[in-house]
Enzyme design. Structure first.
Site, PDB file in Angstrom:
ATOM      1  N   GLY A 142      43.315  35.454  36.291  1.00 57.32           N
ATOM      2  CA  GLY A 142      43.422  34.981  34.912  1.00 57.32           C
ATOM      3  C   GLY A 142      42.688  33.670  34.729  1.00 57.32           C
ATOM      4  N   THR A 143      41.496  33.591  35.265  1.00 55.84           N
ATOM      5  CA  THR A 143      40.706  32.362  35.246  1.00 55.84           C
ATOM      6  C   THR A 143      40.505  31.818  33.837  1.00 55.84           C
ATOM      7  OG1 THR A 143      39.543  33.226  37.169  1.00 55.84           O
ATOM      8  CG2 THR A 143      38.557  31.332  36.095  1.00 55.84           C
ATOM      9  N   ARG A 144      40.294  32.695  32.862  1.00 52.87           N
ATOM     10  CA  ARG A 144      40.042  32.231  31.484  1.00 52.87           C
ATOM     11  C   ARG A 144      41.242  31.514  30.881  1.00 52.87           C
ATOM     12  NH1 ARG A 144      37.187  37.498  31.067  1.00 52.87           N
ATOM     13  NH2 ARG A 144      39.270  38.294  30.779  1.00 52.87           N
ATOM     14  N   LEU A 145      42.417  31.725  31.429  1.00 56.33           N
ATOM     15  CA  LEU A 145      43.600  31.029  30.922  1.00 56.33           C
ATOM     16  C   LEU A 145      43.668  29.581  31.403  1.00 56.33           C
ATOM     17  CD1 LEU A 145      46.358  33.771  31.331  1.00 56.33           C
ATOM     18  CD2 LEU A 145      45.306  32.987  29.225  1.00 56.33           C
ATOM     19  N   LYS A 146      42.792  29.240  32.347  1.00 56.38           N
ATOM     20  CA  LYS A 146      42.758  27.883  32.921  1.00 56.38           C
ATOM     21  C   LYS A 146      44.150  27.465  33.419  1.00 56.38           C
ATOM     22  CE  LYS A 146      38.843  26.406  30.129  1.00 56.38           C
ATOM     23  NZ  LYS A 146      37.865  26.971  30.965  1.00 56.38           N
TER      24      LYS A 146
END
Length: 166
Positions: free
Chosen positions: A55-59
């Site tokens: 879930g990299t885009r969720l930072k």
């Protein structure tokens, strides 16, 4: 309906299945017989839930499927919708697997660790190897889709079967 028949007939087909047990002896005992002209519905479907991503885009350091909506992890919403289909379900784990696995177990889902994580295709290939041999239809679901509904999954599976989709 007996437990043996429940395993062979998906819940959405129970009213139409009209299966009866015949009295018998020997290895065939307990198998369902079907009235003339009626088709027996086989439970040859399974669900694979993809829950290994970071879930990299969720930072966030937290795995995407662990984020909550309406007080439950995203993965729990998906498994609640899938559970009522009463078909084998496998959740592919990866990032923070030790935290994600306890969410899947209460829903009766099997888990599988994807190590190393080599993408979605790799996750699916690993999951297919864990499904029962009789599996002909697989619903692949994202583990982070809390708005999935049981009715949608049933309709998808029915359409898939009716059109002989591959």
């Amino acid at each position: 309906m007996t437990k043996e028949l429940e395993a062979e007939v998906p819940p959405w087909a129970w009213p139409a299945a009209s299966l009866t047990l015949r009295s018998c002896r020997g290895p065939a005992c307990g198998r369902a017989s079907r009235p003339e002209g009626r088709r027996t519905v086989k439970n040859d479907s399974a669900i694979v839930v993809l829950g290994a991503g970071k879930g990299t885009r969720l930072k966030s350091e937290r795995a995407k499927v662990l984020h909550e909506a309406a007080g439950l992890p995203l993965l729990a919403h998906v498994l609640r919708a899938a559970r009522t289909l009463r078909i084998p379900t496998v959740v592919v784990l990866g990032h923070q697997a030790k935290l994600v696995e306890p969410i899947a177990k209460p829903y009766g889902a099997a888990t599988l660790l994807q190590q190393p994580q080599l993408g979605t295709g790799h996750a699916l290939r690993l999951a297919l190897a864990k499904l029962p041999r009789r599996t002909n239809h697989v619903l692949v679901l994202p583990g982070d889709a809390p708005l999935l509904r049981t009715e949608t999954l049933k309709a998808l599976l029915q359409t898939h079967r009716a059109t002989a989709a591959v």
